[in-house]
Enzyme design. Structure first.
Site, PDB file in Angstrom:
ATOM      1  N   GLU A  88      -1.614  -8.961   3.338  1.00  0.00           N
ATOM      2  CA  GLU A  88      -1.471  -9.751   4.602  1.00  0.00           C
ATOM      3  C   GLU A  88      -2.673 -10.067   5.526  1.00  0.00           C
ATOM      4  O   GLU A  88      -2.901 -10.744   6.235  1.00  0.00           O
ATOM      5  CB  GLU A  88      -0.893  -8.715   5.538  1.00  0.00           C
ATOM      6  CG  GLU A  88      -1.398  -7.209   5.953  1.00  0.00           C
ATOM      7  CD  GLU A  88      -1.248  -6.338   4.806  1.00  0.00           C
ATOM      8  OE1 GLU A  88      -1.064  -6.513   3.701  1.00  0.00           O
ATOM      9  OE2 GLU A  88      -1.559  -5.088   5.521  1.00  0.00           O
TER      10      GLU A  88
ATOM     11  N   HIS B 122      -3.590  -5.256   0.105  1.00  0.00           N
ATOM     12  CA  HIS B 122      -3.243  -5.660   1.531  1.00  0.00           C
ATOM     13  C   HIS B 122      -3.136  -7.234   1.364  1.00  0.00           C
ATOM     14  O   HIS B 122      -4.125  -7.785   1.933  1.00  0.00           O
ATOM     15  CB  HIS B 122      -3.937  -5.164   2.560  1.00  0.00           C
ATOM     16  CG  HIS B 122      -3.895  -3.641   2.810  1.00  0.00           C
ATOM     17  ND1 HIS B 122      -2.798  -3.393   3.743  1.00  0.00           N
ATOM     18  CD2 HIS B 122      -4.304  -2.577   2.279  1.00  0.00           C
ATOM     19  CE1 HIS B 122      -2.903  -1.866   3.822  1.00  0.00           C
ATOM     20  NE2 HIS B 122      -3.935  -1.535   2.874  1.00  0.00           N
TER      21      HIS B 122
ATOM     22  N   CYS C 108       0.868  -1.188  -0.095  1.00  0.00           N
ATOM     23  CA  CYS C 108       0.069  -0.170   0.054  1.00  0.00           C
ATOM     24  C   CYS C 108       0.968   1.512  -0.044  1.00  0.00           C
ATOM     25  O   CYS C 108       1.446   1.398  -1.127  1.00  0.00           O
ATOM     26  CB  CYS C 108      -0.910  -0.073   1.123  1.00  0.00           C
ATOM     27  SG  CYS C 108      -2.393   1.145   0.742  1.00  0.00           S
TER      28      CYS C 108
HETATM   29  N1  GLN Z   1      -2.027   6.625   2.808  1.00  0.00           N
HETATM   30  C1  GLN Z   1      -1.925   6.037   1.511  1.00  0.00           C
HETATM   31  C2  GLN Z   1      -3.492   5.861   0.859  1.00  0.00           C
HETATM   32  O1  GLN Z   1      -4.451   6.241   1.477  1.00  0.00           O
HETATM   33  C3  GLN Z   1      -1.874   4.431   1.992  1.00  0.00           C
HETATM   34  C4  GLN Z   1      -2.887   3.824   2.816  1.00  0.00           C
HETATM   35  C5  GLN Z   1      -2.249   2.539   3.409  1.00  0.00           C
HETATM   36  O2  GLN Z   1      -0.903   2.159   3.175  1.00  0.00           O
HETATM   37  N2  GLN Z   1      -3.313   1.623   3.751  1.00  0.00           N
HETATM   38  O3  GLN Z   1      -3.581   5.864  -0.287  1.00  0.00           O
END
Ligand code: GLN
Length: 538
Positions: free
Chosen positions: A511, A509, A383
């Site tokens: 994970e 994600h 992410c």
């Molecule tokens: N801050 C980033 C976004 O909002 C990544 C979010 C995250 O890592 N879950 O796109």
């Protein structure tokens, strides 16, 4: 199908005794006997969900397929049971009150005074029965957050009292408590447990089973004493000593026949069908690894390891799949911005840059990625970690010095990461990110394809910003390739460097989907790459 059975798990004496693990372990035993089981968590705080909470408060925010932002215990439930959960599996006091207040504003209460009993307790009851009423589950385990005696937990305990009365033999209560060891006198003490059971009884709830957390085995005498004082059968006093790994807890509980005590209470047959072969095989691989690697986990909440719970567990699953012990070196990204990166990164076999929000420690993440890229160390960005990999490449390879995400610098001339179109009109913070499962199509021949071994995948998301497709051509010409895209919107989901041994950044994600039965393929391949890297270093 026979009526659904409900198990409530309450906690006494202190928090953090591991109700989530005990619930997941019991569910694993029952599932291993062929029952369909789910677990639900009721959280007594007023937030609607943990999505707006800082990870320092309760650790990681877990995300389900249907896009619910939930307590991290749901991650344990999925990892143990290998079965997805949903919004219905996590309810907070905020959500309960919101539903009741919405009904009141609609006029549904027909002029009546709206009260904790029956209106709030009825809503809690409805949320508990929702899972049973789907017809999907024979057993529903409901974990009540907090500790008995907390003001916030009272409506939940009252609901358990009512349900115990209404459901009769289809309902049982497990109370998880602490039996402390006093080193000075060398004794285990039962009084805190006696008091916490009394406090439950004062609320009209008699526990059926006690699970006693303790540093040392509590022994027959203490079991007998607790049974006598707390009105439970001696066989229903179960000890749960500190385990080497959370994944050993089902076996510890099985050794004391907790599953049989539960089935007997429900008058369900105890057959000779418990199948823990795969589970024990996993534990064996965990205990006797053939190799060892060290991975740097770069984040800004590393003082609280629970902030990265699912990532840590994914490493455990992927490690076992590779028969490899994965050591984690926790690296604070703020240190990397100020001190020499080399000092922290030297000797690592792999680097994972974690998800996150906001500017703090962001420049350090870029440093870590540069180091991994230049030194051919396997890299996995999740992410924000993927977004950071794009920015680092933009700055150091494409030579756009101010390349950035508009999250960090709204005025950058090179917004290689920018706010998604759908996010531009969003004003409220709660529950408004791109959340939950979305499809992704993979490029054949990529590292990602090599891991999944299929073209179409679905992964969970939690973000507002995305790769800015206006720059895709420039990036691909310079060697960073989009190897996964959302088929409907064209959003970039995965970026890779084919010239590097293993360099994969994912917008989603992975994970959240790694389980004991199904270790996540990207984590498995990342660990495989780190093993190779460590052998080459040797
Ligand atoms: N801050 C980033 C976004 O909002 C990544 C979010 C995250 O890592 N879950 O796109």
């Amino acid at each position: 199908m026979a009526s659904t059975k409900y198990i409530f798990v309450t906690g006494g004496v202190t928090s953090s005794l591991g109700k989530g693990i005990v619930s997941a372990s019991l569910a694993t035993l029952l599932q291993s006997r062929g029952y369909s089981v789910t677990i639900q968590k009721l959280d007594p705080y007023i937030n609607i969900d943990p999505g707006t909470l800082n990870p320092y408060e309760h650790g990681e925010c877990y995300v389900t397929n249907d896009g619910a932002e939930t307590d991290l215990d749901l991650g344990h439930y999925e990892r143990f049971l290998n079965r997805p959960t949903s919004q219905a599996n996590n309810v907070t006091t905020g959500r309960i009150y919101q539903s009741v207040i919405d009904k009141e504003r609609r006029g549904d209460f027909l002029g009546k005074t709206v009260q904790v009993i029956p209106h709030i307790t009825d809503e809690i009851k409805r949320r508990i029965m929702l899972l049973g009423n789907t017809g999907e589950f024979e057993i529903v385990i409901t974990e009540i957050g907090g500790t008995v005696g907390d003001i916030e937990a009272l409506p939940y305990i009252e609901t358990v009292r009512q349900l115990k009365w209404e459901l009769g033999d289809d309902c049982l209560v497990i109370h998880l408590t602490l039996v402390p060891f006093l080193a000075v006198t060398g004794e285990l003490k039962t009084k805190p447990t006696q008091h916490s059971v009394k406090s439950l009884q004062e609320s009209g709830v008699q526990p059926d089973i006690l699970v006693c957390r303790s540093e040392k085995p509590i022994g027959e005498e203490i079991k007998r004493k607790l049974a006598l004082f707390c009105n439970v059968k001696k066989e229903a006093v179960i000890e749960s000593t500190d385990a080497e790994t959370i994944y050993a807890v089902p076996i510890l509980l099985r050794n004391q026949r907790l599953d049989e005590v539960v089935l007997k209470k429900f008058s369900l047959p105890i057959e000779d069908n418990l199948d823990l072969v795969n589970w024990k095989d996993f534990l064996y691989k965990l205990k006797y690894p053939k190799t060892e690697v060290t991975v740097g986990l770069i984040g800004k909440y590393i003082e609280l390891h629970d902030s990265y719970k699912s990532i840590v567990e994914s490493f455990i699953h992927a490690g076992a799949a590779n028969e490899c012990k994965v050591n984690i070196k926790w690296i604070h990204s703020e240190n990397l911005a100020t001190e020499s990166t080399h000092k922290y990164m030297e000797g690592l076999d792999g680097v994972l840059v974690a998800p996150g929000f906001g500017e703090r420690g962001f420049e350090g993440k870029l440093e870590a990625i540069r180091y991994a890229r230049e030194n051919n160390i396997p890299f996995f960005g999740i992410c924000l970690g993927m977004q950071a990999a794009v920015i680092e490449y933009g700055r150091n390879v494409l030579k756009w010095e101010d390349a950035n995400s508009t999250e960090m610098d709204p005025d950058t001339k090179h917004p290689v990461i920018s706010l998604m179109e759908t996010q531009k009109k969003v004003k409220k913070k709660g529950g408004t990110m791109r959340l939950g499962a979305c499809d992704c199509t993979l490029k054949e021949g990529s590292q990602a394809y090599n891991a999944y071994r299929r073209k179409e995948i679905s992964e969970r998301h939690r973000h507002r910003f995305e790769f800015n497709n206006e720059y895709l051509e420039d990036f691909e010409k310079a060697g960073m390739i989009a190897t996964g895209k959302n088929p409907d919107l064209g959003l970039v989901e995965i970026m890779e460097l084919p010239s590097h041994p293993w360099f994969v950044g994912v917008q989603f994600h992975p994970e959240y989907k790694s389980t004991v039965a199904n270790p996540h393929p990207l984590f498995v391949k990342f660990i495989e790459a780190t093993i190779k890297a460590s052998k080459e270093q040797a």
